[in-house]
Design an enzyme around this catalytic site. Structure first.
Site, PDB file in Angstrom:
ATOM      1  N   CYS A 166     -42.540 -22.007  67.998  1.00  0.00           N
ATOM      2  CA  CYS A 166     -41.145 -21.528  67.940  1.00  0.00           C
ATOM      3  C   CYS A 166     -40.210 -22.517  67.261  1.00  0.00           C
ATOM      4  O   CYS A 166     -39.110 -22.154  66.854  1.00  0.00           O
ATOM      5  CB  CYS A 166     -40.640 -21.201  69.335  1.00  0.00           C
ATOM      6  SG  CYS A 166     -41.759 -20.156  70.253  1.00  0.00           S
ATOM      7  N   HIS A 188     -33.225 -21.115  69.478  1.00  0.00           N
ATOM      8  CA  HIS A 188     -34.419 -20.294  69.672  1.00  0.00           C
ATOM      9  C   HIS A 188     -34.162 -19.344  70.849  1.00  0.00           C
ATOM     10  O   HIS A 188     -33.563 -19.731  71.844  1.00  0.00           O
ATOM     11  CB  HIS A 188     -35.627 -21.181  69.961  1.00  0.00           C
ATOM     12  CG  HIS A 188     -36.841 -20.380  70.317  1.00  0.00           C
ATOM     13  ND1 HIS A 188     -37.225 -19.291  69.578  1.00  0.00           N
ATOM     14  CD2 HIS A 188     -37.720 -20.477  71.349  1.00  0.00           C
ATOM     15  CE1 HIS A 188     -38.300 -18.756  70.129  1.00  0.00           C
ATOM     16  NE2 HIS A 188     -38.616 -19.454  71.198  1.00  0.00           N
ATOM     17  N   ASN A 238     -38.147 -12.614  72.010  1.00  0.00           N
ATOM     18  CA  ASN A 238     -38.567 -13.901  71.457  1.00  0.00           C
ATOM     19  C   ASN A 238     -39.489 -13.640  70.265  1.00  0.00           C
ATOM     20  O   ASN A 238     -40.577 -13.089  70.420  1.00  0.00           O
ATOM     21  CB  ASN A 238     -39.300 -14.687  72.558  1.00  0.00           C
ATOM     22  CG  ASN A 238     -39.841 -16.027  72.093  1.00  0.00           C
ATOM     23  OD1 ASN A 238     -39.858 -16.326  70.901  1.00  0.00           O
ATOM     24  ND2 ASN A 238     -40.301 -16.823  73.045  1.00  0.00           N
TER      25      ASN A 238
HETATM   26  O1  UT7 Z   1     -40.884 -19.558  72.960  1.00  0.00           O
HETATM   27  C1  UT7 Z   1     -41.457 -20.212  74.042  1.00  0.00           C
HETATM   28  C2  UT7 Z   1     -42.208 -19.234  74.858  1.00  0.00           C
HETATM   29  N1  UT7 Z   1     -41.959 -19.038  76.213  1.00  0.00           N
HETATM   30  C3  UT7 Z   1     -40.896 -19.307  76.974  1.00  0.00           C
HETATM   31  O2  UT7 Z   1     -39.954 -19.901  76.585  1.00  0.00           O
HETATM   32  C4  UT7 Z   1     -40.935 -18.864  78.378  1.00  0.00           C
HETATM   33  C5  UT7 Z   1     -40.296 -19.838  79.332  1.00  0.00           C
HETATM   34  N2  UT7 Z   1     -40.331 -19.274  80.666  1.00  0.00           N
HETATM   35  C6  UT7 Z   1     -39.482 -18.310  81.028  1.00  0.00           C
HETATM   36  O3  UT7 Z   1     -38.635 -17.858  80.285  1.00  0.00           O
HETATM   37  C7  UT7 Z   1     -39.588 -17.815  82.463  1.00  0.00           C
HETATM   38  O4  UT7 Z   1     -40.416 -18.685  83.189  1.00  0.00           O
HETATM   39  C8  UT7 Z   1     -40.163 -16.367  82.549  1.00  0.00           C
HETATM   40  C9  UT7 Z   1     -39.124 -15.378  81.994  1.00  0.00           C
HETATM   41  C10 UT7 Z   1     -41.454 -16.243  81.779  1.00  0.00           C
HETATM   42  C11 UT7 Z   1     -40.394 -16.016  84.000  1.00  0.00           C
HETATM   43  O5  UT7 Z   1     -39.190 -16.137  84.748  1.00  0.00           O
HETATM   44  P1  UT7 Z   1     -39.175 -16.972  86.103  1.00  0.00           P
HETATM   45  O6  UT7 Z   1     -37.822 -16.837  86.655  1.00  0.00           O
HETATM   46  O7  UT7 Z   1     -39.669 -18.355  85.786  1.00  0.00           O
HETATM   47  O8  UT7 Z   1     -40.190 -16.167  86.974  1.00  0.00           O
HETATM   48  P2  UT7 Z   1     -41.518 -16.692  87.675  1.00  0.00           P
HETATM   49  O9  UT7 Z   1     -42.580 -16.944  86.657  1.00  0.00           O
HETATM   50  O10 UT7 Z   1     -41.136 -17.818  88.587  1.00  0.00           O
HETATM   51  O11 UT7 Z   1     -41.925 -15.435  88.532  1.00  0.00           O
HETATM   52  C12 UT7 Z   1     -41.094 -14.944  89.582  1.00  0.00           C
HETATM   53  C13 UT7 Z   1     -41.738 -13.679  90.117  1.00  0.00           C
HETATM   54  C14 UT7 Z   1     -43.231 -13.805  90.393  1.00  0.00           C
HETATM   55  O12 UT7 Z   1     -43.524 -13.087  91.563  1.00  0.00           O
HETATM   56  P3  UT7 Z   1     -43.721 -13.869  92.950  1.00  0.00           P
HETATM   57  O13 UT7 Z   1     -44.831 -14.860  92.691  1.00  0.00           O
HETATM   58  O14 UT7 Z   1     -42.416 -14.524  93.232  1.00  0.00           O
HETATM   59  O15 UT7 Z   1     -44.085 -12.759  93.875  1.00  0.00           O
HETATM   60  C15 UT7 Z   1     -43.848 -13.121  89.196  1.00  0.00           C
HETATM   61  O16 UT7 Z   1     -45.120 -12.577  89.488  1.00  0.00           O
HETATM   62  O17 UT7 Z   1     -41.588 -12.622  89.155  1.00  0.00           O
HETATM   63  C16 UT7 Z   1     -42.877 -12.022  88.923  1.00  0.00           C
HETATM   64  N3  UT7 Z   1     -42.913 -11.522  87.554  1.00  0.00           N
HETATM   65  C17 UT7 Z   1     -42.433 -10.326  87.189  1.00  0.00           C
HETATM   66  N4  UT7 Z   1     -41.861  -9.345  87.899  1.00  0.00           N
HETATM   67  C18 UT7 Z   1     -41.460  -8.260  87.221  1.00  0.00           C
HETATM   68  C19 UT7 Z   1     -43.385 -12.166  86.451  1.00  0.00           C
HETATM   69  N5  UT7 Z   1     -43.223 -11.382  85.370  1.00  0.00           N
HETATM   70  C20 UT7 Z   1     -42.639 -10.245  85.805  1.00  0.00           C
HETATM   71  C21 UT7 Z   1     -42.211  -9.058  85.160  1.00  0.00           C
HETATM   72  N6  UT7 Z   1     -41.622  -8.102  85.905  1.00  0.00           N
HETATM   73  N7  UT7 Z   1     -42.335  -8.872  83.824  1.00  0.00           N
END
Ligand code: UT7
Length: 336
Positions: free
Chosen positions: A122, A263, A293
């Protein structure tokens, strides 16, 4: 980590043309609700994404790059045969080789250019602009066509809700030229990387470590795998630091930055970086809500949108910042 020193007496390397291409097909959060267990509320609240563009099966990364490049050349009023150098930043090349930049060269018929790709995920478009700057500043080339293009839908697992809601396809391009206008153009950049956490964000199979096999396909190892929470924490720190550092070492106050072009991985990450700088939200260029993204294409399309649609004035400051797999991160300052 230490950053390389500020550019001393930067030569005027300016953006003289810009263009972008986005596929017509829109994948909405409602569409994704029908594909995996997710919700529009979750996606919007956690990422800021409402929809993203998806290229159709017949369109590759280089096809999108060619369309963006043609627009940038037209805007710059530069004939393809007069292009000296083409750099394409991408993690979704058409093939392992040849480079996507060479396929763009063929597509636009830039027969006098040399062409190569940059892989910095990215952050790739910022790495590509900085690389081009050094070629232009040395006098080796007089102009350069710089592209950020991605077909992330080709490496996204639409059964994995952790990643499939995030990514989209698109391409952006700019033409850089060494001009005689002292004090304008690319003023400074900071490029950094840290390979220790390379495993946080990767496509595990398909390269020399794990060539394609029935097993690798069965285990879905040709798709993006990401430790989202780790990447998020890293991204907030890296984006804040590179944004503040480049502004400070160029003696720029937040209110002097006309447009922050970050980004677009997560609206919360972007806002944290802007907040660290003390920048008002009205000076942030967002496109994450409509495109998601797009990796290297996010900042490329972002810069092209700002150049084409925001009526820039002489002396405006544009600040590009990004982070990505590698891990890589960086920033680049342009004075219009
Ligand atoms: O260009 C670089 C590429 N990537 C990035 O920059 C990504 C960087 N990371 C992020 O932006 C965030 O970590 C995410 C958007 C990917 C995730 O957000 P988060 O607030 O960090 O969520 P999390 O991973 O802590 O997950 C929270 C909950 C989990 O459930 P439990 O374990 O609390 O029961 C996940 O399983 O949300 C769940 N979850 C979802 N729920 C609904 C994960 N993905 C989804 C989804 N829909 N799509």
């Amino acid at each position: 980590m230490r950053a390389m020193p500020k550019l001393e007496n930067p030569v005027p390397v300016e953006v003289i043309g810009a263009g972008y291409y986005l596929p017509e097909r829109i994948l909405t959060n409602a569409d994704l609700e029908r594909m995996v267990e997710t919700s529009d509320d979750w996606i919007v609240e956690r990422t800021g994404i409402h929809e993203r563009r998806i290229a159709d099966e017949t369109m590759s990364t280089s096809d999108m790059a060619v369309l963006a490049a043609r627009k940038a050349l037209e805007h710059a009023q530069l004939a393809a045969e007069d292009v000296d150098m083409i750099i394409c930043a991408t993690v979704t090349p058409d093939m392992m080789f040849p480079s996507t930049a060479c396929l763009v060269q063929r597509g636009i018929e830039a027969r006098n250019a040399f062409a190569f790709d940059i892989s910095a995920a990215c952050t790739g478009f910022i790495y590509a602009l900085a690389t081009a700057y050094t070629y232009l500043a040395s006098g080796y080339v007089g102009n350069a066509l710089i592209i950020g293009a991605e077909k992330l839908s080709a490496i996204t697992d639409y059964k994995d809700r952790n990643t499939c809601v995030l990514f989209g396809d698109g391409a952006g391009a700019v033409v850089l030229k060494r001009t005689g206008r002292a004090g304008h153009g690319i003023r400074d950049f900071i490029l950094e990387s840290d390979g220790r956490n390379a495993h946080w964000l990767q496509v595990p199979a398909g390269g020399s470590r794990m060539p394609a096999s029935t097993k690798s396909i069965g285990e879905r190892l040709h798709y993006i795998s990401m430790e989202g929470r780790e990447v998020f924490k890293f991204a907030v720190t890296a984006m804040k630091r590179t944004t503040v550092r480049i502004a400070e070492r160029n003696n720029l106050k937040a209110e002097e930055i006309t447009w922050l072009i970050p980004h677009q991985a997560n609206k919360r990450i972007i806002d944290a970086a802007a907040q660290a700088l003390g920048l008002d939200q009205s000076h942030i260029h967002y496109n994450i809500h409509k495109y998601g993204n797009m990796s290297a294409a996010s900042t490329a399309v972002g810069l092209a949108e700002v150049v084409l649609h925001y009526n820039l004035k002489e002396g405006d400051y544009l600040l590009l910042v990004a982070f990505g797999a590698g891990m890589t991160w960086g920033s680049l300052l342009i004075r219009w």
